[in-house]
Enzyme design. Structure first.
Site, PDB file in Angstrom:
ATOM      1  N   ASN A 238       2.145   8.150   2.721  1.00  0.00           N
ATOM      2  CA  ASN A 238       3.307   8.983   3.036  1.00  0.00           C
ATOM      3  C   ASN A 238       3.436   9.080   4.545  1.00  0.00           C
ATOM      4  OD1 ASN A 238       3.925   9.599   0.416  1.00  0.00           O
ATOM      5  ND2 ASN A 238       2.970  11.615   0.444  1.00  0.00           N
TER       6      ASN A 238
ATOM      7  N   LYS B 134      -8.609  -9.080  -0.300  1.00  0.00           N
ATOM      8  CA  LYS B 134      -7.204  -9.223   0.100  1.00  0.00           C
ATOM      9  C   LYS B 134      -6.480 -10.157  -0.880  1.00  0.00           C
ATOM     10  CE  LYS B 134      -4.293 -10.781   3.859  1.00  0.00           C
ATOM     11  NZ  LYS B 134      -4.207 -11.647   5.023  1.00  0.00           N
TER      12      LYS B 134
ATOM     13  N   PHE C 298       3.221  23.710   1.418  1.00  0.00           N
ATOM     14  CA  PHE C 298       4.231  23.210   2.348  1.00  0.00           C
ATOM     15  C   PHE C 298       5.191  22.336   1.564  1.00  0.00           C
ATOM     16  CE2 PHE C 298       3.833  23.757   6.974  1.00  0.00           C
ATOM     17  CZ  PHE C 298       2.809  24.687   6.974  1.00  0.00           C
TER      18      PHE C 298
END
Ligand code: CTP
Length: 397
Positions: free
Chosen positions: A210, A289, A324
């Site tokens: 985020n 990866k 929040f």
């Protein structure tokens, strides 16, 4: 209103190269609206002139015990009588030794001995002087006498050496002074804060996260510590410096954050969830990866993350919970709905677009009594206002 407006500080300056940093510190105090009386030792005047500090302070600088200009000639009492704090920056090894042993052979050491207010010192000296057993003993004595010893810091020294002994930067001394003068509205309270984003790996080098700089959460942790709380900060990945007197635990994923929080929530009096927690994690994340396969767009399988705030709020002996919310529209409606859904007494909401990464923000607090607008200001100032609100709500419970 600045946190130091009209606060009465005596800035003592002793004789070391770092005396030039006192000018910057003084400028920060004055800019914040503080009323500063400067007192210099004789040696300090060899490094910076009283004229410089006098111009910055906007009032005469004192250096002499026998100054006939001071009312009733009691400089040692008069100059510190109305002060709320004496801060000596820089403080030389010699001056610390004097303080530790109660010597009073010049104006500044006499003022320190005759004071009624708290005292802070910011040591500055060569690394060997700081490492000397006598200096360490003196610093210990000062601490046990209740003197706040700020620093020193490590780094390059004027003598060309590198090590421990530099004066802490003026901005950091300033922050310590703000903390020392802050009302201790959360003394004895344990406060747990989450901050920053979480990062949910897709493979060894990619992930879902985020947008969050962590600045608001770190500011809340700092403000709670300033208010005297024992603060633990559970932080997702950020590049921020841990505020003074805050214990920090680093985590990466939401599930790690939940575990770190749940292990401590039972002992907390207040939980402030500021982190921007990712709502989902990737099932079957690879620890290597992943390679591209031409023409094949992989799809990700996601699973829901725990709602940390809701879990803490649902504990049988839940701490006072503060949430929040960053919304892009319908702030009031969404914020109140979130507060009710998560069953928390207080929620701080802001408009997402305006807050990310910035140093200032505007918040609206929602509680049982309605909404309280905190106009746009630096995040640390908003955090202090939020902490004040929490302290009042706790006190009236
Ligand atoms: N929070 C949490 N754990 C989560 C998600 C959020 O602790 N898994 C906390 C945040 O730290 C913040 C509040 O919950 O205090 C935000 O509420 P939330 O409903 O999760 O916000 P959004 O994710 O923005 O929700 P929505 O997408 O519904 O707007």
């Amino acid at each position: 209103m600045s946190e130091l407006a009209s606060r009465r500080i005596l800035l003592g300056v002793t004789g070391g190269v770092a005396a030039y940093k006192a000018a910057e510190l003084l400028r920060l105090f004055v800019k914040a609206g503080a009323d500063v009386q400067v007192v210099m030792t004789d040696a300090a005047t060899r490094f910076v002139t009283p004229v410089t500090l006098q111009a910055l302070a906007g009032r005469p600088v004192h250096t002499d015990m026998w100054d006939p200009g001071i009312a009733n000639n009691m400089a040692h009492i008069e100059l510190s009588r109305d002060r709320e704090l004496i801060v000596v920056a820089p403080a030389t090894a010699d001056f610390m030794a004097k303080l530790a042993h109660g010597l009073a052979d010049d104006l500044l050491s006499t003022l320190c001995l005759a004071r009624e207010c708290p005292l802070a010192v910011a040591p500055a000296m060569n690394r060997q002087m700081w490492d000397n057993a006598a200096t360490r003993r003196n610093a210990g004595l000062l601490r046990s006498d209740g003197v706040a010893v700020i620093g020193p810091a490590a780094g390059d020294q004027a003598c060309g050496e590198t090590g421990m002994g530099r004066m802490v930067e003026p901005g950091d001394v300033y922050a310590e002074v703000v903390a020392l003068l802050a009302p201790k509205t959360l003394a004895g309270r344990r406060v747990l804060v989450t901050a920053g984003p979480t990062f949910e790996p897709i493979d060894a080098v990619r992930g879902i996260t985020n947008l969050s700089s962590g600045k608001m959460g770190y500011a809340v942790a700092q403000a709670a510590a300033e208010a005297g709380a024992d603060v633990t900060l559970v932080s997702g990945p950020t590049s921020l410096v841990t505020p003074a007197r805050v214990a920090r635990i680093d985590v990466t994923t939401a599930r790690e954050m939940r575990d770190a929080v749940m292990a401590r929530a039972g002992g907390a009096d207040v939980f402030v969830a500021v982190a921007a927690v990712a709502d989902y994690h990737v099932l079957d994340a690879k620890d290597h990866k992943m390679k591209k396969q031409p023409g094949v767009a992989p799809s990700l399988k996601l699973a829901e993350n725990p709602d940390i705030l809701a879990e803490v709020a649902a504990l049988p002996r839940a701490p006072f919970c503060v949430g929040f919310a960053a919304e892009t529209e319908n702030l009031r409606e969404y914020a109140q709905a979130k507060r009710t859904k998560k069953k928390i007494p207080l929620l701080a909401a802001n408009l997402a677009r305006e807050a990310f990464g910035a140093d200032d923000n505007a918040l609206t607090l929602f509680d049982d009594h309605g909404e309280h607008v905190l106009p746009r200001a630096p995040k640390i100032r908003l955090a202090r206002a939020l902490v004040g609100h929490v302290a009042r709500m706790l006190a009236s419970r």
